[in-house]
Write a protein that holds these residues in place. Sequence first.
Motif, PDB file in Angstrom:
ATOM      1  N   CYS A 118       0.837  -1.214   0.000  1.00 32.81           N
ATOM      2  CA  CYS A 118       0.000   0.000   0.000  1.00 32.81           C
ATOM      3  C   CYS A 118       0.868   1.259   0.000  1.00 32.81           C
ATOM      4  N   GLN A 119       1.994   1.206   0.686  1.00 29.16           N
ATOM      5  CA  GLN A 119       2.896   2.363   0.684  1.00 29.16           C
ATOM      6  C   GLN A 119       3.461   2.594  -0.719  1.00 29.16           C
ATOM      7  N   ASN A 120       3.750   1.514  -1.441  1.00 29.05           N
ATOM      8  CA  ASN A 120       4.228   1.653  -2.818  1.00 29.05           C
ATOM      9  C   ASN A 120       3.128   2.209  -3.720  1.00 29.05           C
ATOM     10  N   ILE A 121       1.909   1.738  -3.510  1.00 32.02           N
ATOM     11  CA  ILE A 121       0.792   2.178  -4.350  1.00 32.02           C
ATOM     12  C   ILE A 121       0.497   3.658  -4.136  1.00 32.02           C
ATOM     13  N   PHE A 122       0.395   4.061  -2.880  1.00 35.65           N
ATOM     14  CA  PHE A 122      -0.006   5.441  -2.579  1.00 35.65           C
ATOM     15  C   PHE A 122       1.192   6.376  -2.396  1.00 35.65           C
ATOM     16  N   GLY A 123       2.393   5.816  -2.269  1.00 32.18           N
ATOM     17  CA  GLY A 123       3.595   6.634  -2.156  1.00 32.18           C
ATOM     18  C   GLY A 123       3.777   7.301  -0.800  1.00 32.18           C
ATOM     19  N   CYS A 124       3.118   6.769   0.243  1.00 30.54           N
ATOM     20  CA  CYS A 124       3.238   7.368   1.581  1.00 30.54           C
ATOM     21  C   CYS A 124       2.675   6.405   2.629  1.00 30.54           C
ATOM     22  N   GLU A 125       2.878   6.774   3.901  1.00 34.65           N
ATOM     23  CA  GLU A 125       2.236   6.052   5.011  1.00 34.65           C
ATOM     24  C   GLU A 125       0.741   6.335   4.933  1.00 34.65           C
ATOM     25  N   ILE A 126      -0.085   5.322   5.090  1.00 32.99           N
ATOM     26  CA  ILE A 126      -1.520   5.556   4.899  1.00 32.99           C
ATOM     27  C   ILE A 126      -2.342   5.336   6.169  1.00 32.99           C
ATOM     28  N   GLY A 127      -1.731   4.841   7.238  1.00 33.10           N
ATOM     29  CA  GLY A 127      -2.463   4.585   8.483  1.00 33.10           C
ATOM     30  C   GLY A 127      -3.093   5.852   9.023  1.00 33.10           C
ATOM     31  N   ASN A 128      -4.357   5.766   9.399  1.00 32.87           N
ATOM     32  CA  ASN A 128      -5.134   6.879   9.950  1.00 32.87           C
ATOM     33  C   ASN A 128      -5.356   8.018   8.956  1.00 32.87           C
ATOM     34  N   MET A 167     -21.708  -1.170  -4.349  1.00 36.90           N
ATOM     35  CA  MET A 167     -20.286  -1.555  -4.467  1.00 36.90           C
ATOM     36  C   MET A 167     -19.822  -1.470  -5.925  1.00 36.90           C
ATOM     37  N   ARG A 168     -20.725  -1.790  -6.838  1.00 32.95           N
ATOM     38  CA  ARG A 168     -20.370  -1.732  -8.276  1.00 32.95           C
ATOM     39  C   ARG A 168     -20.107  -0.294  -8.728  1.00 32.95           C
ATOM     40  N   LEU A 169     -20.630   0.672  -7.979  1.00 33.07           N
ATOM     41  CA  LEU A 169     -20.453   2.080  -8.346  1.00 33.07           C
ATOM     42  C   LEU A 169     -19.107   2.648  -7.882  1.00 33.07           C
ATOM     43  N   LEU A 170     -18.416   1.931  -6.990  1.00 31.21           N
ATOM     44  CA  LEU A 170     -17.132   2.418  -6.484  1.00 31.21           C
ATOM     45  C   LEU A 170     -16.051   2.320  -7.572  1.00 31.21           C
ATOM     46  N   THR A 171     -15.052   3.181  -7.456  1.00 30.40           N
ATOM     47  CA  THR A 171     -13.944   3.217  -8.411  1.00 30.40           C
ATOM     48  C   THR A 171     -13.252   1.863  -8.444  1.00 30.40           C
ATOM     49  N   LYS A 172     -13.145   1.285  -9.648  1.00 33.31           N
ATOM     50  CA  LYS A 172     -12.521  -0.035  -9.813  1.00 33.31           C
ATOM     51  C   LYS A 172     -11.076   0.069 -10.282  1.00 33.31           C
ATOM     52  N   GLU A 173     -10.766   1.129 -11.036  1.00 36.83           N
ATOM     53  CA  GLU A 173      -9.417   1.286 -11.568  1.00 36.83           C
ATOM     54  C   GLU A 173      -9.065   2.765 -11.497  1.00 36.83           C
ATOM     55  N   LYS A 174      -7.799   3.017 -11.139  1.00 39.26           N
ATOM     56  CA  LYS A 174      -7.389   4.421 -10.977  1.00 39.26           C
ATOM     57  C   LYS A 174      -5.899   4.520 -11.264  1.00 39.26           C
ATOM     58  N   LEU A 175      -5.502   5.604 -11.869  1.00 39.81           N
ATOM     59  CA  LEU A 175      -4.094   5.889 -12.114  1.00 39.81           C
ATOM     60  C   LEU A 175      -3.553   6.605 -10.886  1.00 39.81           C
ATOM     61  N   LEU A 176      -2.628   5.954 -10.177  1.00 37.38           N
ATOM     62  CA  LEU A 176      -1.995   6.530  -8.987  1.00 37.38           C
ATOM     63  C   LEU A 176      -0.492   6.405  -9.139  1.00 37.38           C
ATOM     64  N   ASN A 177       0.216   7.510  -9.000  1.00 41.64           N
ATOM     65  CA  ASN A 177       1.680   7.513  -9.093  1.00 41.64           C
ATOM     66  C   ASN A 177       2.163   6.812 -10.363  1.00 41.64           C
ATOM     67  N   ASN A 178       1.514   7.169 -11.467  1.00 38.41           N
ATOM     68  CA  ASN A 178       1.872   6.650 -12.799  1.00 38.41           C
ATOM     69  C   ASN A 178       1.690   5.129 -12.923  1.00 38.41           C
ATOM     70  N   LYS A 179       0.803   4.558 -12.128  1.00 39.89           N
ATOM     71  CA  LYS A 179       0.491   3.126 -12.227  1.00 39.89           C
ATOM     72  C   LYS A 179      -1.030   2.975 -12.201  1.00 39.89           C
ATOM     73  N   TYR A 180      -1.523   2.070 -13.053  1.00 37.85           N
ATOM     74  CA  TYR A 180      -2.930   1.760 -12.998  1.00 37.85           C
ATOM     75  C   TYR A 180      -3.148   0.717 -11.900  1.00 37.85           C
TER      76      TYR A 180
END
Length: 186
Positions: A118-128, A167-180
């Motif tokens: 998750c840190q790699n995906i979002f590029g930061c600490e994500i807790g809280n 649940m089907r309406l939630l974002t399924k795919e997103k470009l984050l930090n140049n990665k899908y």
Amino acid sequence: ILGIIHMENNLVKGVFSQNRAEILKVLSSQIAVSINNASMYTQIKQLNQDLEKEVEKRTIELQSTIVDMKAEVEGHKQTQKKLYESTTSMRNLLNNASQGFLIFGEDLLVDQEYSLECQNIFGCEIGNRKFSDLMFHSNDSDKRELFETIVDLIFKEQDNNKIEVYMRLLTKEKLLNNKYINFDYK
């Protein structure tokens, strides 16, 4: 009255003069005090024996309670050790799965326990941190608001069919930090 002194002499007259009677009064009061002291000593001795028995009984009960508490503490330590081992094992599994796993609640705050990916995906600490803030930048406020509304509906809904639709309406795919990134919600 502790006792009676009866003195009688038929052989000699006047043996019991006033002086002797006074001496007998003093002696009788001394005897009464001695008898009273002996009685109190016996009572105190009995009370001490009773107290010693009670202390011994309570000491045995206390020792038994201490043994029980030590066993309970040891049981808690064993449970805590197993929980730690299980948590460590689960964390290792999640961290080596090359996927991001996280949990958030109705407030959208990400739990402190999440996989390292998750840190790699979002590029930061994500807790809280608020999940919607991680997903959508400030220029995506409409999308963030829509996401938060849908999540709010999911948490408040009781009907599983409606929850599935939301649940089907939630974002399924997103470009984050140049990665899908593909998202799967449970």
